[in-house]
Design a protein around this motif. Structure first.
Motif, short mmCIF file in Angstrom:
data_model
loop_
_atom_site.label_atom_id
_atom_site.label_comp_id
_atom_site.label_asym_id
_atom_site.label_seq_id
_atom_site.Cartn_x
_atom_site.Cartn_y
_atom_site.Cartn_z
N LYS A 34 0.82 -1.21 0.00
CA LYS A 34 0.00 0.00 0.00
C LYS A 34 0.86 1.26 0.00
N ARG A 35 2.17 1.10 0.07
CA ARG A 35 3.07 2.25 0.14
C ARG A 35 3.51 2.66 -1.26
N SER A 36 3.92 3.89 -1.41
CA SER A 36 4.42 4.34 -2.71
C SER A 36 5.90 3.99 -2.85
N SER A 37 6.50 3.45 -1.81
CA SER A 37 7.92 3.13 -1.83
C SER A 37 8.17 1.88 -1.01
N ASP A 38 9.19 1.13 -1.38
CA ASP A 38 9.58 -0.05 -0.61
C ASP A 38 10.69 0.27 0.37
N PHE A 39 10.95 1.53 0.62
CA PHE A 39 11.98 1.94 1.57
C PHE A 39 11.34 2.20 2.93
N LEU A 40 12.02 1.73 3.98
CA LEU A 40 11.56 1.96 5.34
C LEU A 40 12.70 2.51 6.18
N SER A 41 12.36 3.24 7.24
CA SER A 41 13.38 3.80 8.12
C SER A 41 12.92 3.69 9.57
N ALA A 42 13.85 3.96 10.47
CA ALA A 42 13.55 3.95 11.90
C ALA A 42 12.73 5.17 12.31
N LEU A 43 12.38 6.04 11.35
CA LEU A 43 11.50 7.18 11.64
C LEU A 43 10.07 6.93 11.18
N ASP A 44 9.81 5.78 10.60
CA ASP A 44 8.47 5.42 10.15
C ASP A 44 7.71 4.84 11.35
N ALA A 45 6.83 5.64 11.94
CA ALA A 45 6.17 5.27 13.19
C ALA A 45 5.39 3.95 13.09
N ASP A 46 4.68 3.74 12.00
CA ASP A 46 3.91 2.51 11.87
C ASP A 46 4.84 1.29 11.83
N PHE A 47 5.91 1.38 11.06
CA PHE A 47 6.90 0.31 10.97
C PHE A 47 7.53 0.04 12.34
N VAL A 48 7.95 1.09 13.04
CA VAL A 48 8.57 0.94 14.36
C VAL A 48 7.59 0.30 15.33
N ASN A 49 6.34 0.74 15.33
CA ASN A 49 5.34 0.16 16.24
C ASN A 49 5.11 -1.32 15.95
N ARG A 50 5.07 -1.69 14.69
CA ARG A 50 4.88 -3.10 14.33
C ARG A 50 6.06 -3.95 14.80
N TYR A 51 7.27 -3.42 14.65
CA TYR A 51 8.47 -4.13 15.11
C TYR A 51 8.42 -4.30 16.64
N ILE A 52 8.10 -3.25 17.35
CA ILE A 52 8.03 -3.31 18.82
C ILE A 52 6.97 -4.31 19.26
N ASP A 53 5.80 -4.25 18.64
CA ASP A 53 4.71 -5.19 18.98
C ASP A 53 5.13 -6.64 18.75
N ALA A 54 5.80 -6.88 17.62
CA ALA A 54 6.16 -8.25 17.25
C ALA A 54 7.30 -8.81 18.08
N THR A 55 8.26 -7.97 18.44
CA THR A 55 9.48 -8.46 19.07
C THR A 55 9.54 -8.26 20.57
N GLY A 56 8.73 -7.35 21.09
CA GLY A 56 8.81 -7.03 22.51
C GLY A 56 10.01 -6.17 22.85
N ALA A 57 10.57 -5.51 21.85
CA ALA A 57 11.77 -4.67 22.05
C ALA A 57 11.46 -3.49 22.97
N THR A 58 12.47 -3.08 23.71
CA THR A 58 12.32 -1.88 24.53
C THR A 58 12.44 -0.66 23.64
#
Length: 111
Positions: A34-58
């Motif tokens: 659904k994105r216009s780009s296949d690039f992701l960064s640590a500033l992408d809030a949705d991506f970061v939240n999904r990573y935190i939810d999935a991994t339990g990272a602090t």
């Protein structure tokens, strides 16, 4: 918390678009289709939240933008060093005080 190898596999699968998260409705296609780009960064809030939810990272909550997650940055770098992800920097301007001037953008090396 997920083991490092499992986190790296999760990220690889996420970039490939094969990860389904609790925030996705059944029937949705891969998230980044659904994105216009296949690039992701640590500033992408949705991506970061999904990573935190999935991994339990602090993480360190931020008032604006993506929460800070050092483990995510470390895992992205590890995948880059292994040749799985490519990265390039891009400048950021006009965001105001407290925002970085640049950020790494990551994508699959061989999609």
């Amino acid at each position: 918390m997920m083991k490092r190898a499992d986190r790296l596999q999760w990220l690889h699968d996420f970039f490939k678009g094969t990860v389904r998260t609790s925030r996705q409705k059944i029937g949705d296609g891969p998230w980044h289709d659904k994105r216009s780009s296949d690039f992701l960064s640590a500033l992408d809030a949705d991506f970061v939240n999904r990573y935190i939810d999935a991994t339990g990272a602090t993480y360190r909550p931020m008032m604006i933008g993506a929460d800070r997650c050092a483990m995510l940055s470390s895992d992205l770098k590890a995948l880059h060093d292994a040749g799985i992800l490519s990265r390039h920097s891009t400048g950021i301007s006009g965001m105001g005080p407290g925002w970085p001037r640049w950020v790494w953008l990551y994508s699959l090396t061989n999609p």
